[in-house]
Design an enzyme around this catalytic site. Structure first.
Site, PDB file in Angstrom:
ATOM      1  N   ASP A 101     -60.635  19.383  70.690  1.00  0.00           N
ATOM      2  CA  ASP A 101     -60.127  18.067  71.272  1.00  0.00           C
ATOM      3  C   ASP A 101     -59.629  17.218  70.367  1.00  0.00           C
ATOM      4  O   ASP A 101     -58.855  16.392  70.913  1.00  0.00           O
ATOM      5  CB  ASP A 101     -61.208  17.424  72.359  1.00  0.00           C
ATOM      6  N   SER A 102     -59.307  17.747  69.185  1.00  0.00           N
ATOM      7  CA  SER A 102     -58.287  17.078  68.319  1.00  0.00           C
ATOM      8  C   SER A 102     -57.108  17.146  68.651  1.00  0.00           C
ATOM      9  O   SER A 102     -56.079  16.275  68.133  1.00  0.00           O
ATOM     10  CB  SER A 102     -58.478  17.518  66.618  1.00  0.00           C
ATOM     11  N   ASP A 140     -62.974  23.555  73.324  1.00  0.00           N
ATOM     12  CA  ASP A 140     -63.755  22.404  73.375  1.00  0.00           C
ATOM     13  C   ASP A 140     -63.742  21.901  74.886  1.00  0.00           C
ATOM     14  O   ASP A 140     -62.687  21.727  75.676  1.00  0.00           O
ATOM     15  CB  ASP A 140     -63.110  21.251  72.546  1.00  0.00           C
ATOM     16  N   LYS A 170     -67.571  24.781  73.420  1.00  0.00           N
ATOM     17  CA  LYS A 170     -68.072  23.761  72.639  1.00  0.00           C
ATOM     18  C   LYS A 170     -68.240  22.707  73.391  1.00  0.00           C
ATOM     19  O   LYS A 170     -67.513  22.009  73.961  1.00  0.00           O
ATOM     20  CB  LYS A 170     -67.270  23.630  71.151  1.00  0.00           C
ATOM     21  N   GLU A 172     -70.171  18.404  72.505  1.00  0.00           N
ATOM     22  CA  GLU A 172     -70.874  17.378  71.487  1.00  0.00           C
ATOM     23  C   GLU A 172     -72.018  16.917  72.051  1.00  0.00           C
ATOM     24  O   GLU A 172     -72.209  16.631  73.129  1.00  0.00           O
ATOM     25  CB  GLU A 172     -69.896  16.203  71.317  1.00  0.00           C
ATOM     26  N   GLU A 239     -71.055  17.755  61.575  1.00  0.00           N
ATOM     27  CA  GLU A 239     -69.801  16.676  61.034  1.00  0.00           C
ATOM     28  C   GLU A 239     -70.106  15.641  60.272  1.00  0.00           C
ATOM     29  O   GLU A 239     -71.067  14.873  60.666  1.00  0.00           O
ATOM     30  CB  GLU A 239     -68.774  16.562  62.344  1.00  0.00           C
TER      31      GLU A 239
END
Length: 342
Positions: A101-102, A140, A170, A172, A239
């Site tokens: 998602d960057s 993501d 993925k 978070e 991270e």
């Protein structure tokens, strides 16, 4: 802007534009002598990806990654957000390619990752999937696509696999996301967890700050890591975690850890491709953990400036870049124009 295709040099089909993967093209070119097959040209803009069979390579699977983890062979992961970035990441030999998602920040110009939507992530994932046939792909799930309920999380994960053509997803979060992780993995979708600094929650964390740097925070990090492992995650991203803490968490787990700003004792590493190859202005902010392996901004800027200069002084396109017409055709064309103006 539409791209024009080059003319195929097949006798009697001189003006045809045949697609690279067309059965007609395949049968026609196969019947031609080798010398003529080599002259057959298709659109210079047609996408292409390397053949696994031709390179003698096998696709990377979860079993491949698990074996690497057992043998303590570092796992390499890199982000990609479109076809060319995925193609070059795979060509470089990445074990895993993450459609992160960057995308929001490095490709779409958003201030953080919270704005990007699932539809935007899926579009990016589909582009990446067209380039990749060896690296293991991870898509993501963006903010807002999985937090409401495990059912919502599974629905989003299914879309990422079916529409985005990703092999895994993925998300978070740690222990609080265990029910969602279990729902997704029980449905047969592989999942990578992400703990430590979770960018989607950066406002709650007070910004992009190091995590696990006190005893309480380190213990919470370990609990999160254990919870996502127990819920079925096959790997977990750590991270912005102190190296020593990340090492201990890695040693406590049975699944691989993928570090980003977490030292070199994790099971593998991931970076944002645009950061590490230097496609950023010189004054752009870079996190401490990013190492620039290239300066694509400088080389790209120089190339584009040279192009501008050569267009301005008409040195481009040169004789080698233009198509020639038959002199008689040109003469007849000029005569026709003059006749219409008289």
């Amino acid at each position: 802007m539409a791209h024009s295709s080059c003319v195929t040099r097949i006798p009697s089909l001189t003006r045809s534009c045949l697609h690279r993967s067309s059965p007609i093209t395949t049968s026609l070119t196969a019947s031609l002598p080798r010398s003529q097959r080599q002259q057959t040209r298709f659109s210079s803009h047609a996408p292409s990806s390397p053949s696994l069979a031709a390179r003698g390579q096998k696709p990377t699977t979860i079993q491949t990654l698990q074996k690497m983890h057992q043998e303590k062979s570092p796992i390499t992961m890199l982000t990609a957000h479109n076809f060319p970035s995925a193609l070059i990441a795979q060509e470089a030999g990445m074990d895993m390619i993450l459609v992160g998602d960057s995308l929001a920040m490095v490709s779409l110009g958003m201030p953080d990752t919270s704005e990007v939507t699932l539809d935007e992530m899926i579009m990016s994932a589909r582009a990446v999937s067209r380039a990749v046939n060896r690296s293991f792909t991870v898509g993501d799930l963006p903010m807002g696509s999985y937090e409401i309920s495990p059912e919502q999380a599974l629905t989003s994960a299914i879309r990422m696999v079916k529409e985005g053509r990703m092999q895994s997803v993925k998300l978070e979060g740690g222990a609080e996301m265990a029910p969602a992780i279990k729902k997704i993995t029980t449905a047969g979708i592989p999942l990578v967890a992400h703990i430590g600094l979770t960018p989607q929650r950066q406002h709650a964390l007070g910004g992009f700050k190091v995590q696990g740097n006190t005893l309480d925070k380190a213990m919470a990090l370990l609990r999160d890591a254990k919870a996502v492992e127990d819920a079925g995650a096959f790997a977990v991203v750590l991270e912005c975690v102190p190296s020593e803490i990340a090492e201990e968490v890695t040693n406590a787990l049975k699944i691989p850890t993928i570090g980003i700003g977490a030292g070199n004792k994790t099971s593998g590493q991931v970076l944002v491709q645009i950061d590490m190859i230097g496609i950023r202005p010189p004054d752009a902010f870079m996190p401490k953990f990013v190492k620039k392996y290239g300066s694509m901004w400088e080389s790209g800027l120089a190339a584009i400036k040279q192009y501008k200069d050569e267009v301005s002084d008409r040195s481009y396109p040169g004789p080698q870049h233009v198509y020639k017409s038959d002199a008689k055709v040109t003469e007849a064309f000029r005569a026709a124009i003059q006749s219409t103006q008289s």
